[in-house]
Design a protein around this motif. Structure first.
Motif, mmCIF file in Angstrom:
data_model
loop_
_atom_site.group_PDB
_atom_site.id
_atom_site.type_symbol
_atom_site.label_atom_id
_atom_site.label_comp_id
_atom_site.label_asym_id
_atom_site.label_seq_id
_atom_site.Cartn_x
_atom_site.Cartn_y
_atom_site.Cartn_z
ATOM 1 N N ALA A 46 13.349 1.832 -30.924
ATOM 2 C CA ALA A 46 13.516 2.941 -29.971
ATOM 3 C C ALA A 46 14.224 2.466 -28.707
ATOM 4 N N VAL A 47 13.823 1.330 -28.174
ATOM 5 C CA VAL A 47 14.453 0.809 -26.956
ATOM 6 C C VAL A 47 15.908 0.452 -27.228
ATOM 7 N N ALA A 48 16.161 -0.235 -28.334
ATOM 8 C CA ALA A 48 17.532 -0.628 -28.658
ATOM 9 C C ALA A 48 18.421 0.582 -28.902
ATOM 10 N N GLY A 49 17.872 1.621 -29.513
ATOM 11 C CA GLY A 49 18.646 2.833 -29.751
ATOM 12 C C GLY A 49 19.073 3.505 -28.467
ATOM 13 N N GLN A 50 18.186 3.534 -27.492
ATOM 14 C CA GLN A 50 18.530 4.139 -26.196
ATOM 15 C C GLN A 50 19.619 3.349 -25.481
ATOM 16 N N GLU A 51 19.589 2.029 -25.603
ATOM 17 C CA GLU A 51 20.542 1.197 -24.865
ATOM 18 C C GLU A 51 21.895 1.093 -25.538
ATOM 19 N N THR A 52 21.926 1.099 -26.868
ATOM 20 C CA THR A 52 23.173 0.823 -27.593
ATOM 21 C C THR A 52 23.772 2.029 -28.288
ATOM 22 N N ASP A 53 22.970 3.073 -28.472
ATOM 23 C CA ASP A 53 23.389 4.244 -29.232
ATOM 24 C C ASP A 53 23.649 3.926 -30.704
ATOM 25 N N LEU A 54 23.179 2.793 -31.177
ATOM 26 C CA LEU A 54 23.294 2.479 -32.596
ATOM 27 C C LEU A 54 22.265 3.304 -33.363
ATOM 28 N N PRO A 55 22.609 3.734 -34.576
ATOM 29 C CA PRO A 55 21.685 4.583 -35.336
ATOM 30 C C PRO A 55 20.422 3.838 -35.744
ATOM 31 N N GLU A 56 19.361 4.598 -35.916
ATOM 32 C CA GLU A 56 18.067 4.001 -36.234
ATOM 33 C C GLU A 56 18.113 3.170 -37.507
ATOM 34 N N ALA A 57 18.779 3.680 -38.544
ATOM 35 C CA ALA A 57 18.819 2.943 -39.805
ATOM 36 C C ALA A 57 19.484 1.583 -39.636
ATOM 37 N N ARG A 58 20.563 1.553 -38.869
ATOM 38 C CA ARG A 58 21.250 0.278 -38.618
ATOM 39 C C ARG A 58 20.328 -0.684 -37.868
ATOM 40 N N LEU A 59 19.641 -0.196 -36.848
ATOM 41 C CA LEU A 59 18.774 -1.068 -36.060
ATOM 42 C C LEU A 59 17.583 -1.572 -36.868
ATOM 43 N N VAL A 113 21.390 -20.647 -25.622
ATOM 44 C CA VAL A 113 21.911 -19.636 -26.547
ATOM 45 C C VAL A 113 22.419 -18.452 -25.730
ATOM 46 N N PHE A 114 23.687 -18.111 -25.896
ATOM 47 C CA PHE A 114 24.260 -16.941 -25.239
ATOM 48 C C PHE A 114 24.241 -15.784 -26.233
ATOM 49 N N ALA A 115 23.452 -14.759 -25.922
ATOM 50 C CA ALA A 115 23.266 -13.639 -26.832
ATOM 51 C C ALA A 115 24.542 -12.799 -26.949
ATOM 52 N N ALA A 116 24.717 -12.179 -28.104
ATOM 53 C CA ALA A 116 25.891 -11.349 -28.374
ATOM 54 C C ALA A 116 25.616 -9.893 -28.031
ATOM 55 N N SER A 117 26.686 -9.134 -27.830
ATOM 56 C CA SER A 117 26.548 -7.715 -27.498
ATOM 57 C C SER A 117 26.345 -6.843 -28.719
ATOM 58 N N ASN A 118 26.966 -7.224 -29.857
ATOM 59 C CA ASN A 118 27.061 -6.286 -30.980
ATOM 60 C C ASN A 118 25.892 -6.343 -31.953
ATOM 61 N N PHE A 119 24.972 -7.296 -31.763
ATOM 62 C CA PHE A 119 23.771 -7.361 -32.588
ATOM 63 C C PHE A 119 22.576 -7.573 -31.662
ATOM 64 N N PRO A 120 21.951 -6.494 -31.192
ATOM 65 C CA PRO A 120 20.866 -6.641 -30.210
ATOM 66 C C PRO A 120 19.635 -7.346 -30.734
ATOM 67 N N HIS A 145 22.064 -10.751 -22.923
ATOM 68 C CA HIS A 145 23.294 -9.970 -22.775
ATOM 69 C C HIS A 145 23.021 -8.715 -21.949
ATOM 70 N N PRO A 146 23.903 -8.394 -20.995
ATOM 71 C CA PRO A 146 23.669 -7.218 -20.161
ATOM 72 C C PRO A 146 23.818 -5.894 -20.892
ATOM 73 N N GLY A 147 24.333 -5.920 -22.111
ATOM 74 C CA GLY A 147 24.492 -4.678 -22.861
ATOM 75 C C GLY A 147 23.190 -4.092 -23.378
ATOM 76 N N HIS A 148 22.151 -4.888 -23.471
ATOM 77 C CA HIS A 148 20.848 -4.383 -23.925
ATOM 78 C C HIS A 148 19.716 -5.122 -23.209
ATOM 79 N N PRO A 149 19.601 -4.962 -21.900
ATOM 80 C CA PRO A 149 18.602 -5.706 -21.125
ATOM 81 C C PRO A 149 17.163 -5.364 -21.481
ATOM 82 N N GLY A 150 16.885 -4.083 -21.717
ATOM 83 C CA GLY A 150 15.520 -3.699 -22.058
ATOM 84 C C GLY A 150 15.087 -4.265 -23.394
ATOM 85 N N THR A 151 15.971 -4.210 -24.381
ATOM 86 C CA THR A 151 15.681 -4.777 -25.696
ATOM 87 C C THR A 151 15.452 -6.278 -25.582
#
Length: 476
Positions: A46-59, A113-120, A145-151
Motif C-alpha cells: 500500500a505504501v509503495a503503491g502510493q509513492e510509485t503508482d506501480l500496480p498492486e500486482a507488480r508490487l 548499497v545505493f538503492a534503485a528507483s525502479n524496484f522499491p 532512494h528519494p523516489g520512495h522514502p516512505g517505503t
C-alpha cells in the motif's frame, strides 16, 4: 562526524563479530527478515503503491521476489561452496616444493548499497545487494532512494527489528538519506565497497569518487544497457506478428523502466514484425516513477525522434507516451546517438538489408546486460551467438530480456557500460562482490577457520589437493 561516517564506523566495529557467525546463523537472520516483510506485505504494498503508482500486482510480485531472494542467499551460504575453500597439503616433491596452503573467501567488511528507483523492494533497502552482503557477513549501510522514502523507511524498520530479534550484532544494518550523506558514505574511511544500481552518469560519478579516495575501494555498478535484439529474416517470416506482440509487451513492461528493456531491435527490411508492432503499442501517458525520469524520457525520446531519417512508427505525442522509432542501418551508422539508452517505454527498430549490413550495425554496439537472438531452429547461429557472448552478460535465444530469474546460474552484468565489473548483481554468485581471498600457509589448526580444517566440520564442498570433494552429508 556526519551521520553516514558514524554509521560506517559503527558497522566497522561490529564487522568481525558478524563475520564470525556461521553461514547457517546468517541464513536464519535472512529468513527472519523475509518473514517480517511477508507478514507486513499488505501494508508495504500500500505504501509503495502510493509513492510509485506501480500496480498492486507488480508490487506484490516484486515483494515476493525480494523475500524469496533473501531465503535463497541463505541457502547459498548454508551450502558453503561460495567460500571456495581449497586445501593443498604440503608436498616437498612438487616443483617448487609446496608448503601447506589453504585458501578461502572472507567477507570484506562494511558495504554501502545505493538503492534503485525502479524496484522499491527488490533493488532497494532489502534488495539483492543488501541480501547478498548480509549473507556473507558484511554489515550494510543503505543509501535510500528519494523516489520512495516512505517505503524505504518502513522496510528499514522491519529489517532492523528482525535482525535485533534474531540476535544480530547491533549495527550490521543501517540507512542514510540524502545526496550529501551519500557522498559522505562513499568517503568514509572504513567503508570497503559500494554497490549501485542506477544511471550511467550517477554510477560513473560514484566510481570516480571510489577511485579518488586515499584508499580506493571497489565500486560495483549496474548502469546503462541497450539490450539489443536481432531478428533473422527466417524468424520474421515464420512468426513476425508474434514477435511484435512479444516485443510490445517487453519494452512497455513497467512503462519501460526496467534495466533489461529491449531498446534496439534489428529487423530485416520489410519485416512482418514492423508491420504488426503499431497495433500493440498502448495509448496514453503513464506516470513515471519520478519527475526526473519522466523529464529524461521525454527529452531523450524527442532527441532521437528528431534525428534525420528517424520516423515515429507508433505512439509518441504525449510526454511519457510509449513510442516506437524506426530507421535504416545507414541512419544509425551516421548518427550513433541513436544508441544512447533512453530509460522509459521507447524502442528503436533498425532495418538491415542483408547479413553484411547487420554485422556492420552490430560492430557499433557497446556492452549490454543482455542480447537476444530470434532465429529458426534450422539456422546456424553459432558465430552470431559467440559474438553476442562477447558483448553481453546474458544471451537469450528466443524470449525477451525483461524478467531476471534469481538462481544459481543467473548472470546480471555485462561489459561497460552495462556494468564496470565482471560480477553479477543477481543470483547466487552476487555474493562474490563482497568477499576477498585469503591464503593460510603452514598455519596451525587452531588458527584456521573451520572451513579449512582437515575434518571439514562444516560439511561443505571443497577442493582438496586438486580434487573437488563433496561432503557425504550436505550442509544444512
Amino acid at each position: 562526524m556526519s551521520h553516514a561516517r558514524a554509521a560506517v564506523h559503527r558497522a566497522a566495529r561490529v564487522a568481525p563479530a558478524f563475520a564470525a557467525l556461521s553461514g547457517a546463523r546468517r541464513a536464519e537472520l535472512l529468513g527472519r527478515i523475509a518473514d517480517a516483510l511477508d507478514a507486513r506485505a499488505d501494508e508495504l504494498v500500500a505504501v509503495a503503491g502510493q509513492e510509485t503508482d506501480l500496480p498492486e500486482a507488480r508490487l506484490r510480485g516484486e515483494l515476493a521476489r525480494t523475500t524469496a531472494q533473501l531465503r535463497k542467499f541463505g541457502a547459498v551460504v548454508t551450502e558453503g561452496a561460495y567460500l571456495e575453500a581449497t586445501v593443498d597439503h604440503a608436498d616437498p616433491g612438487d616443483t617448487p616444493p609446496r608448503p601447506d596452503l589453504r585458501r578461502m573467501l572472507r567477507p570484506i567488511g562494511p558495504v554501502a548499497v545505493f538503492a534503485a528507483s525502479n524496484f522499491p523492494f527488490a533493488f532497494s533497502v532489502a534488495g539483492g545487494d543488501t541480501a547478498s552482503a548480509l549473507a556473507v557477513g558484511c554489515p550494510v549501510i543503505v543509501k535510500t532512494h528519494p523516489g520512495h522514502p516512505g517505503t524505504s523507511a518502513f522496510t528499514a524498520t522491519l529489517v532492523a527489528a528482525a535482525l535485533a530479534e534474531g540476535g544480530a550484532p547491533d549495527g550490521v544494518f543501517q540507512t542514510v538519506e540524502g545526496f550529501e550523506e551519500g557522498l559522505e558514505l562513499v568517503d568514509a574511511d572504513e567503508l570497503e565497497a559500494v554497490a549501485f544500481t542506477g544511471s550511467l552518469r550517477g554510477g560513473r560519478a560514484l566510481l570516480d569518487r571510489c577511485t579518488a579516495r586515499e584508499r580506493p575501494i571497489p565500486f560495483y555498478g549496474e548502469l546503462g544497457s541497450l539490450n539489443p535484439v536481432v531478428v533473422t529474416p527466417d524468424a520474421d517470416a515464420a512468426r513476425g506478428a508474434a514477435l511484435a506482440a512479444g516485443l510490445a509487451g517487453s519494452f512497455q513492461l513497467g512503462d519501460g523502466q526496467f534495466c533489461t528493456k529491449p531498446g534496439l531491435v534489428l529487423v530485416p527490411e520489410g519485416s512482418a514484425l514492423e508491420a504488426a508492432l503499431p497495433d500493440s503499442v498502448v495509448a496514453g501517458e503513464p506516470r513515471m516513477l519520478t519527475p526526473a525520469i519522466a523529464d529524461g524520457y521525454a527529452s531523450g525520446r524527442d532527441r532521437a525522434a528528431a534525428i534525420p531519417g528517424v520516423e515515429v512508427l507508433a505512439g509518441g505525442g504525449g510526454a511519457t507516451a510509449p513510442t516506437v522509432l524506426a530507421a535504416d542501418a545507414a541512419t544509425l551508422l551516421a548518427h550513433r546517438e541513436l544508441l544512447d539508452e533512453v530509460f522509459g517505454p521507447v524502442t528503436v527498430l533498425v532495418r538491415y538489408r542483408d547479413a553484411a549490413a547487420l554485422q556492420e550495425v552490430l560492430e557499433t554496439l557497446e556492452g549490454s546486460l543482455t542480447m537476444t537472438l530470434h532465429a529458426e531452429p534450422e539456422e546456424d547461429v553459432t558465430g552470431l551467438a559467440d559474438w553476442m557472448a562477447g558483448r553481453a552478460g546474458r544471451v537469450l535465444f528466443g524470449g525477451w530480456p525483461t524478467g531476471v530469474a534469481v538462481s544459481w546460474a543467473q548472470h546480471h552484468g555485462g561489459p561497460w557500460p552495462a556494468t564496470n565489473t565482471v560480477f553479477t548483481s543477481v543470483g547466487a554468485t552476487a555474493v562474490r562482490r563482497f568477499l576477498r581471498p585469503v591464503a593460510y600457509q603452514d598455519a596451525p589448526a587452531s588458527a584456521l577457520p573451520e572451513a579449512l580444517h582437515d575434518d571439514n566440520p562444516l560439511g561443505i564442498p571443497r577442493r582438496v589437493d586438486g580434487v573437488y570433494v563433496l561432503p557425504a552429508t550436505p550442509a544444512g
